[in-house]
Design a protein around this motif. Sequence first.
Motif, PDB file in Angstrom:
ATOM      1  N   VAL A  79      27.515   7.808  14.084  1.00 48.53           N
ATOM      2  CA  VAL A  79      27.914   6.500  13.809  1.00 48.53           C
ATOM      3  C   VAL A  79      27.359   5.284  14.725  1.00 48.53           C
ATOM      4  O   VAL A  79      27.184   5.812  15.796  1.00 48.53           O
ATOM      5  CB  VAL A  79      29.457   6.183  13.841  1.00 48.53           C
ATOM      6  N   VAL A  80      27.040   4.091  14.196  1.00 51.07           N
ATOM      7  CA  VAL A  80      26.902   3.147  15.181  1.00 51.07           C
ATOM      8  C   VAL A  80      27.759   2.009  15.670  1.00 51.07           C
ATOM      9  O   VAL A  80      28.532   1.859  14.552  1.00 51.07           O
ATOM     10  CB  VAL A  80      25.621   2.328  14.618  1.00 51.07           C
ATOM     11  N   TYR A  81      27.820   1.840  17.080  1.00 47.20           N
ATOM     12  CA  TYR A  81      29.134   0.984  17.059  1.00 47.20           C
ATOM     13  C   TYR A  81      28.392  -0.192  17.900  1.00 47.20           C
ATOM     14  O   TYR A  81      27.702  -0.094  18.631  1.00 47.20           O
ATOM     15  CB  TYR A  81      30.033   1.756  17.955  1.00 47.20           C
ATOM     16  N   ARG A  82      29.116  -1.457  17.365  1.00 47.24           N
ATOM     17  CA  ARG A  82      28.645  -2.470  17.864  1.00 47.24           C
ATOM     18  C   ARG A  82      29.573  -3.471  18.176  1.00 47.24           C
ATOM     19  O   ARG A  82      30.596  -3.807  17.258  1.00 47.24           O
ATOM     20  CB  ARG A  82      27.723  -3.355  17.175  1.00 47.24           C
ATOM     21  N   ASP A  83      29.957  -3.938  19.531  1.00 46.13           N
ATOM     22  CA  ASP A  83      31.214  -4.952  19.942  1.00 46.13           C
ATOM     23  C   ASP A  83      32.260  -4.060  19.643  1.00 46.13           C
ATOM     24  O   ASP A  83      33.283  -4.584  19.261  1.00 46.13           O
ATOM     25  CB  ASP A  83      30.865  -6.059  19.199  1.00 46.13           C
ATOM     26  N   GLY A  84      32.431  -2.855  19.884  1.00 45.23           N
ATOM     27  CA  GLY A  84      33.577  -2.069  19.561  1.00 45.23           C
ATOM     28  C   GLY A  84      33.979  -1.563  17.944  1.00 45.23           C
ATOM     29  O   GLY A  84      35.047  -1.077  17.887  1.00 45.23           O
ATOM     30  N   VAL A  85      33.041  -2.101  17.203  1.00 40.81           N
ATOM     31  CA  VAL A  85      33.360  -2.146  15.755  1.00 40.81           C
ATOM     32  C   VAL A  85      32.248  -1.190  15.172  1.00 40.81           C
ATOM     33  O   VAL A  85      31.178  -1.186  15.482  1.00 40.81           O
ATOM     34  CB  VAL A  85      33.280  -3.618  15.255  1.00 40.81           C
ATOM     35  N   ALA A 109      34.218  -1.546  23.131  1.00 38.69           N
ATOM     36  CA  ALA A 109      32.984  -2.294  23.251  1.00 38.69           C
ATOM     37  C   ALA A 109      32.419  -2.293  24.658  1.00 38.69           C
ATOM     38  O   ALA A 109      31.525  -2.707  25.068  1.00 38.69           O
ATOM     39  CB  ALA A 109      33.657  -3.740  23.143  1.00 38.69           C
ATOM     40  N   LYS A 110      33.480  -1.578  25.547  1.00 37.60           N
ATOM     41  CA  LYS A 110      32.855  -1.523  26.866  1.00 37.60           C
ATOM     42  C   LYS A 110      31.749  -0.423  27.151  1.00 37.60           C
ATOM     43  O   LYS A 110      31.137  -0.277  28.132  1.00 37.60           O
ATOM     44  CB  LYS A 110      34.054  -1.126  27.899  1.00 37.60           C
ATOM     45  N   ARG A 154      17.945   0.681  15.786  1.00 35.76           N
ATOM     46  CA  ARG A 154      18.716  -0.483  15.410  1.00 35.76           C
ATOM     47  C   ARG A 154      19.500  -0.859  16.889  1.00 35.76           C
ATOM     48  O   ARG A 154      19.629  -2.134  17.021  1.00 35.76           O
ATOM     49  CB  ARG A 154      19.750  -0.092  14.297  1.00 35.76           C
ATOM     50  N   VAL A 155      20.166  -0.059  17.304  1.00 33.93           N
ATOM     51  CA  VAL A 155      20.914  -0.468  18.523  1.00 33.93           C
ATOM     52  C   VAL A 155      20.000  -0.864  19.715  1.00 33.93           C
ATOM     53  O   VAL A 155      20.336  -1.886  20.176  1.00 33.93           O
ATOM     54  CB  VAL A 155      21.599   1.180  19.424  1.00 33.93           C
ATOM     55  N   ARG A 156      18.774  -0.157  19.979  1.00 37.80           N
ATOM     56  CA  ARG A 156      17.869  -0.765  20.828  1.00 37.80           C
ATOM     57  C   ARG A 156      17.160  -1.910  20.426  1.00 37.80           C
ATOM     58  O   ARG A 156      16.669  -2.730  21.273  1.00 37.80           O
ATOM     59  CB  ARG A 156      17.101   0.311  21.218  1.00 37.80           C
ATOM     60  N   LYS A 157      17.043  -2.228  19.234  1.00 40.69           N
ATOM     61  CA  LYS A 157      16.305  -3.554  18.695  1.00 40.69           C
ATOM     62  C   LYS A 157      17.232  -4.509  19.017  1.00 40.69           C
ATOM     63  O   LYS A 157      17.019  -5.712  19.523  1.00 40.69           O
ATOM     64  CB  LYS A 157      15.887  -3.407  17.526  1.00 40.69           C
ATOM     65  N   SER A 158      18.761  -4.506  18.802  1.00 38.15           N
ATOM     66  CA  SER A 158      19.661  -5.467  18.852  1.00 38.15           C
ATOM     67  C   SER A 158      20.091  -5.564  20.217  1.00 38.15           C
ATOM     68  O   SER A 158      20.603  -6.654  20.959  1.00 38.15           O
ATOM     69  CB  SER A 158      20.947  -5.289  18.101  1.00 38.15           C
ATOM     70  N   GLY A 159      19.907  -4.452  21.175  1.00 35.19           N
ATOM     71  CA  GLY A 159      20.324  -4.462  22.526  1.00 35.19           C
ATOM     72  C   GLY A 159      21.866  -4.786  22.549  1.00 35.19           C
ATOM     73  O   GLY A 159      22.304  -4.731  23.809  1.00 35.19           O
ATOM     74  N   GLU A 160      22.484  -4.096  21.702  1.00 38.47           N
ATOM     75  CA  GLU A 160      24.009  -3.944  21.858  1.00 38.47           C
ATOM     76  C   GLU A 160      24.663  -2.840  21.114  1.00 38.47           C
ATOM     77  O   GLU A 160      23.898  -2.267  20.338  1.00 38.47           O
ATOM     78  CB  GLU A 160      24.600  -5.338  21.065  1.00 38.47           C
ATOM     79  N   GLY A 161      25.673  -2.291  21.470  1.00 39.50           N
ATOM     80  CA  GLY A 161      26.190  -1.142  20.998  1.00 39.50           C
ATOM     81  C   GLY A 161      25.785   0.110  21.485  1.00 39.50           C
ATOM     82  O   GLY A 161      25.024   0.183  22.395  1.00 39.50           O
ATOM     83  N   PHE A 162      25.969   1.113  20.717  1.00 42.37           N
ATOM     84  CA  PHE A 162      25.470   2.556  21.032  1.00 42.37           C
ATOM     85  C   PHE A 162      25.783   3.536  19.645  1.00 42.37           C
ATOM     86  O   PHE A 162      26.539   3.132  18.757  1.00 42.37           O
ATOM     87  CB  PHE A 162      26.407   3.175  22.300  1.00 42.37           C
ATOM     88  N   VAL A 163      25.180   4.764  19.905  1.00 41.17           N
ATOM     89  CA  VAL A 163      25.353   5.703  18.711  1.00 41.17           C
ATOM     90  C   VAL A 163      26.122   6.649  19.078  1.00 41.17           C
ATOM     91  O   VAL A 163      26.089   7.295  20.547  1.00 41.17           O
ATOM     92  CB  VAL A 163      23.963   6.190  18.302  1.00 41.17           C
ATOM     93  N   TRP A 164      26.834   7.253  18.227  1.00 44.68           N
ATOM     94  CA  TRP A 164      27.925   8.455  18.856  1.00 44.68           C
ATOM     95  C   TRP A 164      27.522   9.534  17.667  1.00 44.68           C
ATOM     96  O   TRP A 164      27.773   9.249  16.527  1.00 44.68           O
ATOM     97  CB  TRP A 164      29.548   8.006  18.669  1.00 44.68           C
ATOM     98  N   ILE A 165      27.102  10.682  18.015  1.00 40.30           N
ATOM     99  CA  ILE A 165      26.520  11.794  17.455  1.00 40.30           C
ATOM    100  C   ILE A 165      27.612  12.724  17.670  1.00 40.30           C
ATOM    101  O   ILE A 165      27.832  13.341  19.075  1.00 40.30           O
ATOM    102  CB  ILE A 165      25.166  12.071  17.538  1.00 40.30           C
TER     103      ILE A 165
END
Length: 369
Positions: free
Chosen positions: A44-50, A180-181, A64-75
């Motif tokens: 799952v990809v999370y961005r701004d905690g969503v 989001a932290k 996608r995460v590194r392109k936007s510079g926000e969020g993270f991936v949880w595998i």
Amino acid sequence: MGGLRINGLRISGLRKAVRRGYRRAVDLSHPARSPLGSAVVNCVVYRDGVRQEDCADAEEALRRVRKSGEGFVWIGLHEPDQQEIAGLAALFALHPLAVEDAVHAHQRPKMQRYDDTLFAVLKTVRYVEHEQLTETSEVVDTGELMAFVGPDFVITVRHGGHGSLGPLREALEHDPEQLAKGPAVVLHAMVDHLVEDYLCVTDAVQNDIDSVETTVFSEFSGRGDAGRIYQLKRELLELRRAVAPLDRPLHRLGTEPMPAVPAEVRPYFRDVADNLTRTTDQIASYEALLDSILQAHLAQVTVAQNEDMRKITAWAAIVAVPTMVCGIYGMNFDHMPELHWTYGYPAVLLLMAASCFAIHRGFRRNGWL
């Protein structure tokens, strides 16, 4: 001519579709583009905690995460083998030693730093319900949970049949401000959840200790209690091996700067470290209590053995008197006093009975019988 153009367009479109399918097949055969296998529980990809979307391709999710510079991936993975985790290791630049530990279970709880990635090995515990504690009862069941925490990803690896992270993921998704932290929040939530499990298990073990303590100090205590006490000590030792090694790493996460742990997340780790210390102290007090119960039980066994020996000694002393008299009058001498006396036989019987009664009464008065 128009028909040929249309046919040509159709043929061109078909060729493009074939080429796209070929490229997709080639990409899926590449180890970096096919890390998700049967061991994957979720991606799952999370961005701004969503929560954004579930991903079938880890490389695409990370891009996608590194392109936007926000969020993270949880595998999330469950008992992966070397082949299944190799693609993820190459994609996220995981250290080979950490990957080897993640594949092979039965690791000691620890936290290690590899550049900007934090690798954590945690123990999951579960209290095994049982109707009655025996010498072979399983009280504590353990599993393993590993986590790779980077600046924009979290990879969790679970071993064992319990310790599912589904409820934990749902709880975090209901708190997007906290999520989001960053990925460190996921690690904190995992550790916090495990420490709560440790507290619940220690509270449940206390009931078994209370039961054994009541049995040992009751008048109907059996000599098989030592086996149950040793079994509890073994289970407590297994629990302590899961809890105690995390004390120092948690204090480091709460006090020392770490690339994967933002400054605003450190106080949360300090709070978990305090709860872990309380759990460790509670386990140590249980071990001391079990040592005292065991010593009391062994003292009871010793006292019971002394009681048995005193009873045996008393009866042996009682039997010794008639044995001595019979032995004296059983000697083959012609000249013995009262040998030919008419009342000699009943007099000797009366003497033996009176002597045995007097000795028995003396032992009863002294508490030996």
